[in-house]
Design a protein around this motif. Structure first.
Motif, short mmCIF file in Angstrom:
data_model
loop_
_atom_site.label_atom_id
_atom_site.label_comp_id
_atom_site.label_asym_id
_atom_site.label_seq_id
_atom_site.Cartn_x
_atom_site.Cartn_y
_atom_site.Cartn_z
N ARG A 251 28.06 34.91 49.39
CA ARG A 251 28.10 33.59 50.02
C ARG A 251 28.07 32.50 48.96
O ARG A 251 27.21 31.63 48.92
CB ARG A 251 26.95 33.47 51.03
CG ARG A 251 27.20 34.36 52.25
CD ARG A 251 26.08 34.31 53.23
NE ARG A 251 24.91 35.02 52.74
CZ ARG A 251 23.78 35.17 53.44
NH1 ARG A 251 23.69 34.65 54.64
NH2 ARG A 251 22.77 35.83 52.95
N GLN A 252 29.01 32.62 48.07
CA GLN A 252 29.26 31.67 47.00
C GLN A 252 30.67 31.95 46.50
O GLN A 252 31.34 32.85 46.98
CB GLN A 252 28.24 31.86 45.87
CG GLN A 252 28.17 33.28 45.34
CD GLN A 252 27.05 33.48 44.35
OE1 GLN A 252 27.20 33.10 43.19
NE2 GLN A 252 25.94 34.06 44.79
N ALA A 253 31.15 31.16 45.55
CA ALA A 253 32.51 31.37 45.05
C ALA A 253 32.64 32.76 44.44
O ALA A 253 31.79 33.20 43.66
CB ALA A 253 32.85 30.30 44.02
N ALA A 254 33.71 33.46 44.78
CA ALA A 254 33.94 34.80 44.25
C ALA A 254 34.27 34.71 42.76
O ALA A 254 35.05 33.86 42.33
CB ALA A 254 35.07 35.48 44.99
N PRO A 255 33.68 35.57 41.93
CA PRO A 255 33.96 35.54 40.50
C PRO A 255 35.32 36.15 40.21
O PRO A 255 35.87 36.91 41.02
CB PRO A 255 32.85 36.41 39.91
CG PRO A 255 32.56 37.40 40.99
CD PRO A 255 32.73 36.64 42.28
N PRO A 256 35.91 35.86 39.05
CA PRO A 256 37.15 36.53 38.67
C PRO A 256 36.88 37.99 38.36
O PRO A 256 35.73 38.38 38.11
CB PRO A 256 37.59 35.76 37.41
CG PRO A 256 36.31 35.23 36.84
CD PRO A 256 35.44 34.91 38.02
N PRO A 257 37.90 38.84 38.36
CA PRO A 257 37.70 40.25 38.00
C PRO A 257 37.07 40.36 36.61
O PRO A 257 37.40 39.60 35.70
CB PRO A 257 39.11 40.83 38.03
CG PRO A 257 39.87 39.94 38.94
CD PRO A 257 39.29 38.56 38.74
N ALA A 258 36.18 41.31 36.46
CA ALA A 258 35.49 41.48 35.18
C ALA A 258 36.47 41.92 34.10
O ALA A 258 37.44 42.64 34.36
CB ALA A 258 34.38 42.51 35.33
N GLU A 259 36.20 41.50 32.89
CA GLU A 259 37.00 41.91 31.73
C GLU A 259 36.86 43.41 31.51
O GLU A 259 35.82 44.00 31.79
CB GLU A 259 36.50 41.15 30.49
CG GLU A 259 37.23 41.50 29.20
CD GLU A 259 36.58 40.83 27.99
OE1 GLU A 259 37.11 41.02 26.87
OE2 GLU A 259 35.56 40.13 28.17
N ILE A 260 37.92 44.05 31.02
CA ILE A 260 37.88 45.47 30.70
C ILE A 260 37.50 45.61 29.23
O ILE A 260 38.12 44.99 28.35
CB ILE A 260 39.24 46.14 30.97
CG1 ILE A 260 39.72 45.82 32.40
CG2 ILE A 260 39.13 47.64 30.78
CD1 ILE A 260 38.75 46.22 33.48
N VAL A 261 36.46 46.41 28.95
CA VAL A 261 35.91 46.49 27.59
C VAL A 261 35.81 47.96 27.16
O VAL A 261 35.80 48.87 27.98
CB VAL A 261 34.53 45.82 27.52
CG1 VAL A 261 34.64 44.32 27.76
CG2 VAL A 261 33.57 46.44 28.52
N ARG A 262 35.71 48.15 25.83
CA ARG A 262 35.57 49.49 25.26
C ARG A 262 34.10 49.78 24.96
O ARG A 262 33.38 48.92 24.48
CB ARG A 262 36.38 49.61 23.96
CG ARG A 262 37.87 49.73 24.15
CD ARG A 262 38.58 49.91 22.81
NE ARG A 262 39.95 50.34 22.99
CZ ARG A 262 40.97 49.50 23.21
NH1 ARG A 262 40.74 48.18 23.28
NH2 ARG A 262 42.20 49.96 23.37
N PRO A 263 33.65 51.01 25.22
CA PRO A 263 32.26 51.36 24.91
C PRO A 263 32.05 51.54 23.42
O PRO A 263 32.90 52.09 22.72
CB PRO A 263 32.06 52.68 25.67
CG PRO A 263 33.43 53.29 25.72
CD PRO A 263 34.39 52.13 25.83
N GLU A 264 30.91 51.08 22.94
CA GLU A 264 30.52 51.24 21.54
C GLU A 264 29.03 51.55 21.46
O GLU A 264 28.26 51.12 22.33
CB GLU A 264 30.82 49.96 20.74
CG GLU A 264 32.29 49.60 20.65
CD GLU A 264 32.49 48.31 19.86
OE1 GLU A 264 31.47 47.67 19.52
OE2 GLU A 264 33.66 47.94 19.61
#
Length: 388
Positions: A251-264
């Motif tokens: 019940r707030q503005a929807a966030p943009p899709p999360a960034e895709i990241v590499r595990p380290e």
């Protein structure tokens, strides 16, 4: 069990028999059954023995209160956990209503929580035997009949609670035409009344009407139900985590899709609570944690630092390994791993089978997460972080 036996079972004569059988070291023994049959007709003896067994099973869910309640096998299996029922009753009370009509009350677990919360309750149940047992549990008269036909006109001081039956002769079903009361009736409740409808957590999102708050409820990490609430000035989707009752919602503005990241190594892997995943709130959680996804549509999140949250379990990434069996077996041997927890998401692997093939043997324990990444499937050796 027929209705006459049920009425006897909830009466004072049966109370002494129930107490006597419950005191037996082994109520299911042949000796206990024979002693009971000397005193009672077969149908009453069977009802007492079955009820004592059900109460013992019910202690896992209802605690000591189970010894004062009456159950059927289906009623016990389908009964809401008391903690979840109490949360729902408190939320119903917070709407300002004084009374709740429970349509299809079963053994009365949800209605009992409403009574505990100080609400007046009217309970309706189609099955006469179940209604008799529920009445004894609630201390009120339970109306026997068709909930659709018996429901009175809308009242601003009254909320309606409905848990549509989802079973057919072949088991659980999510076909709309198999629900009882009919889904068209459920939709009318949500459109016209103060209402809460309980569904299984796997209910299709397409089934959810517009204009309601859809809440997925998790109890100690177990995803237990989806509840639909109306009327709602701010409809949307939410995840509620019990026992604390913490809430994450849209019940707030929807966030943009999360960034895709590499595990380290050194990064923090987050495994969202199943209520968050089912509610479609992983990207919102990622925004709160300043984290990214390992792959699109994959629920695992990865952040640079640990931000404790009740909505996910956090792990420190210790090592990133190739997920091949040869590599993992060598790692298990090199690290002296004897106790190995294998978690996975997005890969077709049976952790139990893989664990046997890796032949862990040694003094140390470890957790490994198998997951797709931008670079293919990887095995992440991780360590749980406190504070989730």
């Amino acid at each position: 069990m027929d209705a006459a036996t049920a009425r006897w079972l909830v009466g004072p004569e049966a109370a002494d028999e129930l107490a006597g059988v419950a005191a037996e070291a082994d109520p299911s023994s042949l000796g206990a059954a024979e002693r009971l049959r000397r005193r009672l007709p077969p149908e009453r003896a069977a009802a007492v023995t079955a009820q004592v067994a059900l109460r013992r099973r019910a202690r896992t869910k209802f605690g000591e209160r189970a010894d004062r309640l009456f159950f059927t096998p289906d009623g016990l299996e389908q009964a809401t956990r008391p903690r979840v029922a109490a949360w729902r009753a408190d939320r119903l009370r917070s709407t300002g209503v004084a009374r709740v009509v429970d349509l299809g009350c079963g053994i009365g677990a949800d209605a009992l929580a409403c009574l505990d919360a100080g609400l007046q309750v009217e309970a309706i149940e189609a099955d006469e035997v179940t209604a008799i047992l529920a009445g004894a549990n609630l201390g009120i008269e339970v109306t026997v009949g068709d909930a659709v036909a018996l429901l009175t006109p809308p009242d601003p001081a009254t909320a309606v609670f409905c848990d549509p039956a989802r079973r057919t002769a072949s088991g659980r079903s999510w076909r709309v035409e198999d629900l009882s009361p009919p889904w068209s009736f459920v939709e009318s409740l949500l459109a016209e009344r103060i209402a809460c409808v309980k569904l299984g957590p796997g209910a299709p999102h397409a089934l959810i009407p517009d204009g309601v708050l859809a809440t997925w409820v998790s109890d100690h990490g177990d995803l237990v139900e989806l509840s639909l609430w109306s009327p709602e000035p701010e409809p949307g989707r939410s995840a509620v985590l019990l026992p604390g009752g913490v809430l994450l919602d849209t019940r707030q503005a929807a966030p943009p899709p999360a960034e895709i990241v590499r595990p380290e190594p050194g990064a923090v892997l987050y495994e969202p609570d199943p209520a968050v995943i089912r509610a479609g709130l992983v990207d919102l959680l990622a925004e709160h944690l300043d984290a990214g996804r390992l792959r699109p549509q994959l629920a695992y999140l990865l952040g640079a630092d640990h931000r404790p949250t009740p909505f996910a379990t956090a792990f420190e990434v210790l090592e990133v390994l190739d997920a091949g069996e040869k590599t993992l077996r060598a790692w298990v041997r090199r690290e002296g791993i004897g106790t190995l927890e294998i978690k996975k998401r997005g890969v077709d692997i049976d952790p139990a089978v893989l664990r046997r093939r890796l032949k862990p043997k040694g003094p140390r324990s470890a957790t490994v997460v198998l997951t797709p990444t931008l670079d293919g499937v990887r095995a992440l050796a991780v360590r749980r972080l406190v504070g989730r």
